[in-house]
Scaffold this active site. Structure first.
Site, PDB file in Angstrom:
ATOM      1  N   ASP A 213      -3.959   6.484   5.783  1.00 54.87           N
ATOM      2  CA  ASP A 213      -3.081   7.389   7.148  1.00 54.87           C
ATOM      3  C   ASP A 213      -3.699   6.912   8.302  1.00 54.87           C
ATOM      4  O   ASP A 213      -3.788   8.013   9.577  1.00 54.87           O
ATOM      5  CB  ASP A 213      -2.447   8.337   6.693  1.00 54.87           C
ATOM      6  CG  ASP A 213      -1.626   8.166   5.180  1.00 54.87           C
ATOM      7  OD1 ASP A 213      -1.294   7.670   5.381  1.00 54.87           O
ATOM      8  OD2 ASP A 213      -2.122   8.803   4.302  1.00 54.87           O
TER       9      ASP A 213
ATOM     10  N   LYS B 229      -3.032   2.266  11.077  1.00 57.25           N
ATOM     11  CA  LYS B 229      -3.062   1.319  10.620  1.00 57.25           C
ATOM     12  C   LYS B 229      -2.322   0.246  10.992  1.00 57.25           C
ATOM     13  O   LYS B 229      -2.651  -0.573  12.419  1.00 57.25           O
ATOM     14  CB  LYS B 229      -3.901   0.348   9.892  1.00 57.25           C
ATOM     15  CG  LYS B 229      -5.257   0.895   8.889  1.00 57.25           C
ATOM     16  CD  LYS B 229      -5.414   0.462   7.845  1.00 57.25           C
ATOM     17  CE  LYS B 229      -4.058   1.026   6.388  1.00 57.25           C
ATOM     18  NZ  LYS B 229      -4.705   2.627   6.018  1.00 57.25           N
TER      19      LYS B 229
ATOM     20  N   GLY C 146       2.280   2.331   3.818  1.00 57.14           N
ATOM     21  CA  GLY C 146       3.825   2.647   4.946  1.00 57.14           C
ATOM     22  C   GLY C 146       2.848   3.009   6.461  1.00 57.14           C
ATOM     23  O   GLY C 146       1.795   3.505   6.452  1.00 57.14           O
ATOM     24  N   HIS C 147       3.614   1.718   6.749  1.00 59.48           N
ATOM     25  CA  HIS C 147       3.282   1.602   8.607  1.00 59.48           C
ATOM     26  C   HIS C 147       3.937   2.385   9.286  1.00 59.48           C
ATOM     27  O   HIS C 147       5.606   1.688   9.567  1.00 59.48           O
ATOM     28  CB  HIS C 147       2.644   0.481   9.034  1.00 59.48           C
ATOM     29  CG  HIS C 147       1.735   0.307   8.140  1.00 59.48           C
ATOM     30  ND1 HIS C 147       0.650   0.664   8.147  1.00 59.48           N
ATOM     31  CD2 HIS C 147       0.658  -1.422   7.822  1.00 59.48           C
ATOM     32  CE1 HIS C 147      -0.649  -0.287   7.717  1.00 59.48           C
ATOM     33  NE2 HIS C 147       0.213  -1.632   7.639  1.00 59.48           N
TER      34      HIS C 147
ATOM     35  N   GLN D 198      -4.682   1.295   2.584  1.00 58.52           N
ATOM     36  CA  GLN D 198      -5.223   2.054   1.907  1.00 58.52           C
ATOM     37  C   GLN D 198      -6.335   2.742   3.158  1.00 58.52           C
ATOM     38  O   GLN D 198      -6.627   2.090   4.730  1.00 58.52           O
ATOM     39  CB  GLN D 198      -5.276   2.191   0.354  1.00 58.52           C
ATOM     40  CG  GLN D 198      -3.697   2.893   0.079  1.00 58.52           C
ATOM     41  CD  GLN D 198      -3.021   1.757  -0.409  1.00 58.52           C
ATOM     42  OE1 GLN D 198      -4.136   0.147  -0.391  1.00 58.52           O
ATOM     43  NE2 GLN D 198      -2.237   2.029   0.134  1.00 58.52           N
TER      44      GLN D 198
HETATM   45  P1  IMP Z   1      -1.833   4.646  -5.779  1.00 59.24           P
HETATM   46  O1  IMP Z   1      -2.183   4.007  -5.017  1.00 59.24           O
HETATM   47  O2  IMP Z   1       0.100   5.092  -5.646  1.00 59.24           O
HETATM   48  O3  IMP Z   1      -2.108   4.370  -7.691  1.00 59.24           O
HETATM   49  O4  IMP Z   1      -2.332   6.757  -5.549  1.00 59.24           O
HETATM   50  C1  IMP Z   1      -3.758   6.640  -5.694  1.00 59.24           C
HETATM   51  C2  IMP Z   1      -3.913   7.761  -4.437  1.00 59.24           C
HETATM   52  O5  IMP Z   1      -4.296   6.878  -3.734  1.00 59.24           O
HETATM   53  C3  IMP Z   1      -3.329   8.695  -4.692  1.00 59.24           C
HETATM   54  O6  IMP Z   1      -3.809  10.307  -3.820  1.00 59.24           O
HETATM   55  C4  IMP Z   1      -2.510   8.759  -3.015  1.00 59.24           C
HETATM   56  O7  IMP Z   1      -2.035   9.630  -2.642  1.00 59.24           O
HETATM   57  C5  IMP Z   1      -3.321   7.718  -2.344  1.00 59.24           C
HETATM   58  N1  IMP Z   1      -2.771   6.373  -2.061  1.00 59.24           N
HETATM   59  C6  IMP Z   1      -2.124   5.592  -1.864  1.00 59.24           C
HETATM   60  N2  IMP Z   1      -2.108   4.894  -0.722  1.00 59.24           N
HETATM   61  C7  IMP Z   1      -1.450   5.985   0.159  1.00 59.24           C
HETATM   62  C8  IMP Z   1      -1.762   5.123   2.011  1.00 59.24           C
HETATM   63  O8  IMP Z   1      -1.496   4.140   2.214  1.00 59.24           O
HETATM   64  N3  IMP Z   1      -1.716   6.044   2.522  1.00 59.24           N
HETATM   65  C9  IMP Z   1      -2.921   7.807   2.318  1.00 59.24           C
HETATM   66  N4  IMP Z   1      -3.077   7.120   0.349  1.00 59.24           N
HETATM   67  C10 IMP Z   1      -2.448   6.290  -0.359  1.00 59.24           C
END
Ligand code: IMP
Length: 425
Positions: free
Chosen positions: A13, A16, A40-41, A223
């Site tokens: 977040d 990007k 998510g962008h 991420q």
């Molecule tokens: P997962 O990727 O859904 O398995 O989540 C694992 C961890 O990564 C959690 O703490 C999510 O909140 C975090 N996470 C996954 N995708 C994002 C993102 O795009 N932005 C911020 N945190 C993310």
């Protein structure tokens, strides 16, 4: 120019979407290299607000070919819905290409993640519940189903039967859920495959040829570095590899191609989900940053945890990714604070650390060592050049550069493409 890698240096977040959109202008191909629709962008381009989860931001430019590389996991229903939405917004999605090697998120990945997160109780990771972790786990266990498998019904069925034998047993016997029906999954996925087929390509070969022709390629991560499976705050991480090295492994191109590694860095820090976060603020300042920065997840709508800028994390990301430059986002959010803070080191168990401590328990206990800088009261979102910024805002940017040991090339002061200010050396 050869390839440039663009990635997040914090916990995701970082803005990007906006940065990639700005940088994409000079590119011919934009490649997404890891994660799935957990990302998510939000992009504002030509006055339109668009939310992207899987499709690379390059899709907004008619001259760019957008590529989803091998290391991305795809939920086909989500991808098709996103493509429909983009088409409705008047964009041409025929230039989207997908590697046949991408793994698919299957209905049992979603079903299992829901129950396993609940099962973890107070140890839950706070995932996005999009089936990302279970899909990557099956990929590593070699029982995953890839995009290319769906184009051969016999193979697809065989692989699905193997997977369902185990998944249905776990769902029913461990979690007391209803088993999933293979026929239903086959008919749903075959129908979606038909729509995806025209987009499937040998993307590694395509990238190789593009680079040979001297075309510009941008490899876009999702991420952030601190959510990296190996180098992040394990187990509070995602199940893929956002760091720069993986951009090459996923896309199937060699390291000698890369000329720039651009670290997208927010002027403060946020995190969603559980896990250590040394500069987190549980006070009015944190609420104020969250409100001004609209810190709610694009994918899940969850409120993000907010904190001051952490130079230790940025130095760590600079080292792990070999950053050549920083794209500093959301500086405008910090306007109006009398003083702004930066964490320049940690103190844990009576010891000082100027790097991320090698043991996770120490990181959990790390207390920030603060440096206070003067704030600025003026709103800065209508600045046209870096020199238009008030002196304390410019000093803030220069201090980020000093602490990271990496130059800041662009500062963003708002969500629109035009609100990106090149920073003089
Ligand atoms: P997962 O990727 O859904 O398995 O989540 C694992 C961890 O990564 C959690 O703490 C999510 O909140 C975090 N996470 C996954 N995708 C994002 C993102 O795009 N932005 C911020 N945190 C993310």
């Amino acid at each position: 120019m050869p390839a440039a890698i663009v990635l997040g240096t914090q916990w995701g977040d970082e803005g990007k979407g906006k940065a990639v959109d700005y940088l994409a202008d000079g590119m011919d191909l934009v490649v997404r290299y890891q994660g799935g629709n957990n990302a998510g962008h939000t992009i504002i381009a030509e006055g339109r607000l668009l939310k992207l989860h899987l499709v690379p931001s390059g899709i907004l430019y008619p001259h760019i070919t957008s590529v989803i590389a091998d290391g991305v996991v795809i939920d086909p229903a989500v991808l098709l819905a996103e493509m429909d939405e983009l088409t409705q917004a008047g964009l041409d999605v025929s230039r989207l290409l997908i590697s046949g090697n991408c793994h698919l998120i299957m209905p049992y990945h979603l079903a299992l993640e829901k129950v396993t997160e609940r099962f973890l109780g107070k140890n839950a990771l706070g995932t996005t519940k999009r089936g990302i972790g279970p899909a990557y786990a099956d990929r590593a266990a070699r029982i995953g189903i890839r995009v290319q498998d769906v184009f051969d019904e016999k193979i697809f069925r065989e692989k699905l039967d193997v997977a369902l034998r185990e998944k249905n047993a776990v769902l029913a016997k461990v979690y007391h859920r209803l088993p999933l029906d293979a026929d239903k999954i086959v008919s749903e996925y075959m129908a979606m495959a038909e729509r995806l087929w025209p987009h499937v390509a040998d993307t590694s070969k395509l990238l190789h040829e593009a680079l040979e022709e001297g075309r510009n390629v941008m490899l876009e991560g999702a991420q952030g570095t601190m959510l990296d499976l190996d180098h992040g705050t394990y187990p509070f991480v995602t199940s893929s590899t956002p760091v720069a090295g993986y951009a090459l492994a996923s896309s199937g191109i060699g390291p000698q191609r890369v000329e720039r590694v651009i670290g997208i860095t927010k002027a403060y820090v946020t995190r969603v989900g559980a896990g250590p976060f040394p500069t987190e603020l549980a006070d009015h300042d944190g609420d104020r940053i969250g409100e001004r920065g609209q810190e709610f997840g694009t994918t899940t709508g969850r409120k993000r945890r907010c904190g001051w800028f952490d130079a230790v994390v940025l130095r760590y990301a600079a080292r792990l990714n070999g950053l050549s430059e920083i794209f500093l986002t959301k500086l405008d959010v910090l306007s109006g604070f009398e003083r702004v803070r930066m964490c320049v080191g940690y103190r844990a168990d009576g010891q000082d650390w100027d790097d991320v401590p090698p043991h996770q328990s120490l990181f959990h206990r790390a207390e920030p060592v603060w440096e206070d800088l003067p704030g600025w009261s003026d709103e800065i979102s209508d600045a046209h050049t870096f020199d238009d910024l008030p002196a304390p805002a410019r000093a803030y940017v220069r201090r980020v550069e000093e602490l990271a040991g990496v130059p800041v090339s662009v500062v963003s002061v708002g969500p629109a493409r035009e609100q990106s200010l090149p920073v003089p050396a």
